[in-house]
Design a protein around this motif. Structure first.
Motif, PDB file in Angstrom:
ATOM      1  N   TRP A  39       8.754   5.787  46.003  1.00  0.00           N
ATOM      2  CA  TRP A  39       9.013   5.981  47.430  1.00  0.00           C
ATOM      3  C   TRP A  39       7.743   5.756  48.249  1.00  0.00           C
ATOM      4  N   HIS A  40       6.643   6.345  47.811  1.00  0.00           N
ATOM      5  CA  HIS A  40       5.391   6.182  48.564  1.00  0.00           C
ATOM      6  C   HIS A  40       4.913   4.728  48.512  1.00  0.00           C
ATOM      7  N   TRP A  42       6.794   2.127  48.318  1.00  0.00           N
ATOM      8  CA  TRP A  42       7.708   1.362  49.173  1.00  0.00           C
ATOM      9  C   TRP A  42       7.425   1.581  50.649  1.00  0.00           C
ATOM     10  N   THR A  43       7.076   2.797  51.054  1.00  0.00           N
ATOM     11  CA  THR A  43       7.001   3.118  52.482  1.00  0.00           C
ATOM     12  C   THR A  43       5.594   3.210  53.046  1.00  0.00           C
ATOM     13  N   PRO A  96      13.385  10.682  51.962  1.00  0.00           N
ATOM     14  CA  PRO A  96      12.587  10.636  50.735  1.00  0.00           C
ATOM     15  C   PRO A  96      13.166  11.551  49.655  1.00  0.00           C
ATOM     16  N   PRO A  97      13.101  11.130  48.379  1.00  0.00           N
ATOM     17  CA  PRO A  97      12.651   9.811  47.913  1.00  0.00           C
ATOM     18  C   PRO A  97      13.820   8.902  47.575  1.00  0.00           C
ATOM     19  N   GLU A  98      14.924   8.991  48.315  1.00  0.00           N
ATOM     20  CA  GLU A  98      16.160   8.337  47.887  1.00  0.00           C
ATOM     21  C   GLU A  98      16.553   7.106  48.695  1.00  0.00           C
ATOM     22  N   ARG A  99      16.355   7.108  49.988  1.00  0.00           N
ATOM     23  CA  ARG A  99      16.894   5.999  50.784  1.00  0.00           C
ATOM     24  C   ARG A  99      16.064   5.779  52.042  1.00  0.00           C
ATOM     25  N   SER A 100      15.885   4.509  52.382  1.00  0.00           N
ATOM     26  CA  SER A 100      15.333   4.122  53.682  1.00  0.00           C
ATOM     27  C   SER A 100      16.188   3.016  54.268  1.00  0.00           C
ATOM     28  N   ILE A 122      16.750   4.397  46.000  1.00  0.00           N
ATOM     29  CA  ILE A 122      15.905   4.695  44.849  1.00  0.00           C
ATOM     30  C   ILE A 122      16.558   5.809  44.044  1.00  0.00           C
ATOM     31  N   LEU A 131      15.152   0.604  41.870  1.00  0.00           N
ATOM     32  CA  LEU A 131      15.185   0.280  43.295  1.00  0.00           C
ATOM     33  C   LEU A 131      16.244  -0.782  43.528  1.00  0.00           C
TER      34      LEU A 131
END
Length: 308
Positions: A39-40, A42-43, A96-100, A122, A131
């Motif tokens: 997650w980190h 990715w974002t 976080p940490p599942e969807r954006s 994620i 992912l």
């Protein structure tokens, strides 16, 4: 690390009759990193600047970053001899940490080439995660769909490799964000707490601003001296800093790092991230206890603030 570079299913596409093509692209990667770390990677803008370039010939320069729902990121993809490609990413939802969910608009030479809605999901268990990225693309030029598929796919391959050498530490400190920021970004106080338990710092130069640096020695309890050099690239007051870690003054870089500070209403969540230069360097760091030593450092920060 297992990577599935294939696109899951062929893209479906349609033309609106006015030269705009619509397509849905789906990318899947299995990644050797926990979901929270992915997650980190990715974002976070520090990580995105590393993995977003589809090839070594491309340099990604992030000129604006606000990774919050409603915030946006502006980046320039630069290739020698070609016009810059501007990407505007607007964060619509962050879970976080599942969807954006974000929108993305690509332009070059003052011409908008595409607009897209990007959803990242994620899921993971333990040290591995998956992912799945779905791109709903509106392409305004003839070549953008294939270029988008190839470029985005290459970037996600880079992401998988980057996430696998990323270390993320988090701690909730029972103090307001201004107090935590002040202890970190004050040249008088930073050397007093930085480092694991029993270590001390001997500063040679310190200038805590974008473009500044901290040249110092970390001294272990047994007297061993570890030369360090931090180069600060990004400073957003009370929100985040980005910097490089070097082995000694102007020595080899061993990691790109960032620290983010989130206000929790009287407490502060501190996230310290490090992307090691190579997977081998990351394994070496884990081998000598870097994760535990990093947690000790954040613990010293909390005790330092509590003692003031």
């Amino acid at each position: 690390m297992t990577i599935d570079p294939a696109i899951s299913g062929a893209p479906s596409a349609a033309d609106d009759g006015a030269g705009c093509r619509f397509a849905t692209l789906t990318f899947t990667r299995d990644i050797a990193a926990p979901a929270a770390t992915l997650w980190h990677a990715w974002t976070d803008p520090a990580a995105r600047a590393i993995w977003a370039a589809p090839s070594p010939a491309v340099i990604v320069d992030i000129v604006e970053a606000d990774t919050r729902a409603g915030g946006r990121e502006i980046s320039l993809c630069k290739v020698e001899g070609a016009p810059d490609i501007r990407c505007e990413c607007g964060w619509l939802a962050l879970q976080p940490p599942e969807r954006s969910v974000n929108y993305e608009v690509i332009a070059s030479a003052d011409v908008t080439r595409s607009a897209a809605l990007v959803t990242a999901d994620i899921a993971g268990s333990g040290a591995r995660s998956r992912l799945v990225v779905t791109v709903q693309l509106a392409a305004f030029t003839a070549d953008i769909e294939s270029g988008y598929r190839q470029g985005f796919g290459a970037g996600l391959d880079n992401l998988a490799e980057t996430a696998a050498r990323t270390m993320v530490l988090e701690r909730v400190i029972r103090a307001p964000r201004p107090a935590v920021w002040g202890a970190w970004m004050n040249p008088e106080t930073l050397p007093q707490w930085w480092g694991p338990d029993g270590f001390s710092c001997r500063t040679r130069r310190i200038d805590l601003r974008a473009g500044g640096e901290w040249v110092f020695d970390m001294i272990a309890p047994d007297g061993t001296v570890f030369p360090n050099h931090h180069r600060y690239q990004e400073v957003q007051p009370e929100r985040r800093i980005g910097y490089e870690l070097l082995w000694g003054e102007d020595g080899p870089k061993h990691a790109d790092a960032w620290a983010a500070f989130e206000d929790l209403g009287g407490a502060t969540k501190v996230t310290l991230g490090m992307i090691f230069s190579t997977a081998a360097a990351f394994e070496d760091a884990k081998g000598f206890g870097a994760i535990e030593l990093g947690h000790q450092t954040l613990g010293k920060l909390e005790r330092f603030i509590g003692s003031r």
